[in-house]
Design a protein around this motif. Structure first.
Motif, mmCIF file in Angstrom:
data_model
loop_
_atom_site.group_PDB
_atom_site.id
_atom_site.type_symbol
_atom_site.label_atom_id
_atom_site.label_comp_id
_atom_site.label_asym_id
_atom_site.label_seq_id
_atom_site.Cartn_x
_atom_site.Cartn_y
_atom_site.Cartn_z
ATOM 1 N N PRO A 252 0.804 -1.231 0.000
ATOM 2 C CA PRO A 252 0.000 0.000 0.000
ATOM 3 C C PRO A 252 0.834 1.277 0.000
ATOM 4 O O PRO A 252 0.418 2.289 -0.574
ATOM 5 N N GLU A 253 2.020 1.243 0.608
ATOM 6 C CA GLU A 253 2.857 2.450 0.659
ATOM 7 C C GLU A 253 3.313 2.844 -0.740
ATOM 8 O O GLU A 253 3.246 4.020 -1.122
ATOM 9 N N THR B 16 1.869 1.995 -3.526
ATOM 10 C CA THR B 16 0.674 2.375 -4.272
ATOM 11 C C THR B 16 0.305 3.827 -4.019
ATOM 12 O O THR B 16 0.040 4.590 -4.954
ATOM 13 N N GLU B 17 0.292 4.214 -2.761
ATOM 14 C CA GLU B 17 -0.054 5.604 -2.419
ATOM 15 C C GLU B 17 0.930 6.589 -3.032
ATOM 16 O O GLU B 17 0.545 7.642 -3.544
ATOM 17 N N ASP B 18 2.214 6.249 -2.999
ATOM 18 C CA ASP B 18 3.224 7.152 -3.562
ATOM 19 C C ASP B 18 3.055 7.296 -5.074
ATOM 20 O O ASP B 18 3.210 8.391 -5.624
ATOM 21 N N THR C 45 0.095 9.486 -5.780
ATOM 22 C CA THR C 45 0.420 10.883 -5.479
ATOM 23 C C THR C 45 1.293 11.505 -6.569
ATOM 24 O O THR C 45 1.179 12.700 -6.865
ATOM 25 N N MET D 145 -9.355 -0.373 -2.321
ATOM 26 C CA MET D 145 -9.354 0.964 -2.922
ATOM 27 C C MET D 145 -10.243 0.995 -4.157
ATOM 28 O O MET D 145 -10.435 -0.018 -4.836
#
Length: 372
Positions: A101-102, A104-106, A109, A361
């Motif tokens: 998930p980390e 993916t979020e980056d 963004t 998500m």
């Protein structure tokens, strides 16, 4: 278009996203290739090889990311690399987002467009950019498993092929796809007694037709898994659900019933692993013990044979890379639905359904992304 190839920075990752031969092809197509200094050294390719192919060498990854329209890599971008991605830039590499998930979020963004090797498909339903590394990892699995079984490494001290009067190692392979087939072939070639489990009857029929007598097959059920895991000296996890997190097929509770010092090789670790006790390790520190069972869970196994892996991967990715460079990602994906299946992230949107389910998500369909 400017195609950038940075040096891989994941621990003990020696592969490179672009070979000199691939760079030459890209240049012939009228594009500019930017390669970070030393990027190919781990695979045996010198900067001079890239220069001879018409590429330009840049001193740092920051320069490559700043200039390139399309970044081609091998492994998922690490945090410092993700910070250099920008809106509108295209990233073409392995991503394995479902257990991450980390990352993916980056990527969301960053605003970049991210196309994952592991979810690109072909007309036969295969995964052509995952297959070469699956072949490598599958062939490596019995090799590293045999090493893990050595007593000095905490293993049972069992020889794969046995010797006269002493039986061979019992090897269980969970999954009969590309990884599992190659693992079974090599393990059987080393003299081990091998059984492959899979849930696809057509696949089991194929394996029996082609390899009958070399190794056995069983239909994969919880009962069959529980029965065989206690008999095994080595268990190879080779399960793949494209884009999704790997299912946990062997629980921690089952470890207590296994032979002390048995070896687990989890080739599915890139997708989270298919053993409850799996956690990613590196080539530098590859194995660990849980309840007396030795685990080998290196997340970039093909990096150990970097030259072979790089050339094999480059052969598979080159046609898709040229399509992306020649047409731009939108036209390339519009023309090729199989390449479109590789689209995982677009302009702050997740665009892969299995990844979305794994991470809880919302997902924008790839076809809708093309229209935006």
């Amino acid at each position: 278009m400017k195609i950038g190839c940075p040096k891989e920075i994941k621990a003990q990752e020696f592969r490179v996203g672009l070979t000199p031969n691939a760079a030459r092809e890209v240049v012939v197509h009228g594009h500019e290739v930017l390669v970070e200094a030393g990027a190919g050294a781990g695979s045996g390719f010198a900067d001079a090889d890239y220069l001879a192919a018409g590429a330009r060498i840049l001193a740092t990854a920051a320069e490559v990311f700043a200039e390139a329209d399309l970044i081609v890599k091998v492994k998922e971008p690490q945090a410092p690399e993700r910070a250099m991605l920008r809106e509108g830039q295209v990233l073409f590499t392995y991503l394995h987002l479902a257990p991450d998930p980390e990352q993916t979020e980056d990527l969301l963004t960053s605003g970049a467009t991210c196309i994952a090797y592991e979810t690109v498909t072909d007309a036969s339903g295969g995964l052509p950019l995952l297959a070469p590394m699956s072949e490598v990892a599958g062939k490596l699995a019995p090799q590293v498993g045999a090493w893990t079984l050595q007593k000095a490494n905490g293993g049972r001290g069992v020889l794969m092929g046995g010797v006269p009067g002493v039986g061979p190692a019992q090897v269980m392979v969970i999954g009969g796809g590309v990884v599992g087939t190659n693992a079974a072939r090599v393990a059987a070639g080393m003299g081990a007694d091998v059984t492959v489990l899979d849930r696809s009857l057509p696949r089991l029929r194929y394996l029996d037709d082609v390899f009958g007598g070399v190794f056995r097959t069983r239909y994969a059920t919880a009962g069959a898994t529980a029965e065989l895991v206690v008999q095994a000296d080595m268990v190879v996890g080779a399960v793949l659900i494209a884009g999704a997190a790997a299912p946990k097929l062997v629980t921690r509770a089952q470890l207590k019933d296994m032979k002390p010092g048995a070896a687990i090789v989890d080739v599915a670790i890139d997708q989270g692993g298919c053993f409850e006790t799996s956690r990613a390790t590196t080539h530098e520190d590859p194995i660990y013990e849980v309840d007396g069972i030795m685990h080998y869970c290196v997340a970039n196994m093909p990096g150990a044979v970097a030259r072979s892996s790089t050339i094999a991967l480059g052969n598979a990715t080159l046609p898709f890379l040229l399509a992306l460079a020649d047409k731009g990602w939108r036209k390339a994906c519009d023309d090729d639905p199989h390449l479109l299946n590789g689209l995982n992230v677009y302009a702050g949107h997740l665009t892969n359904v299995p990844v979305g389910k794994a991470l809880g998500m919302d997902v924008l369909s790839p076809s809708m992304a093309l229209k935006q």
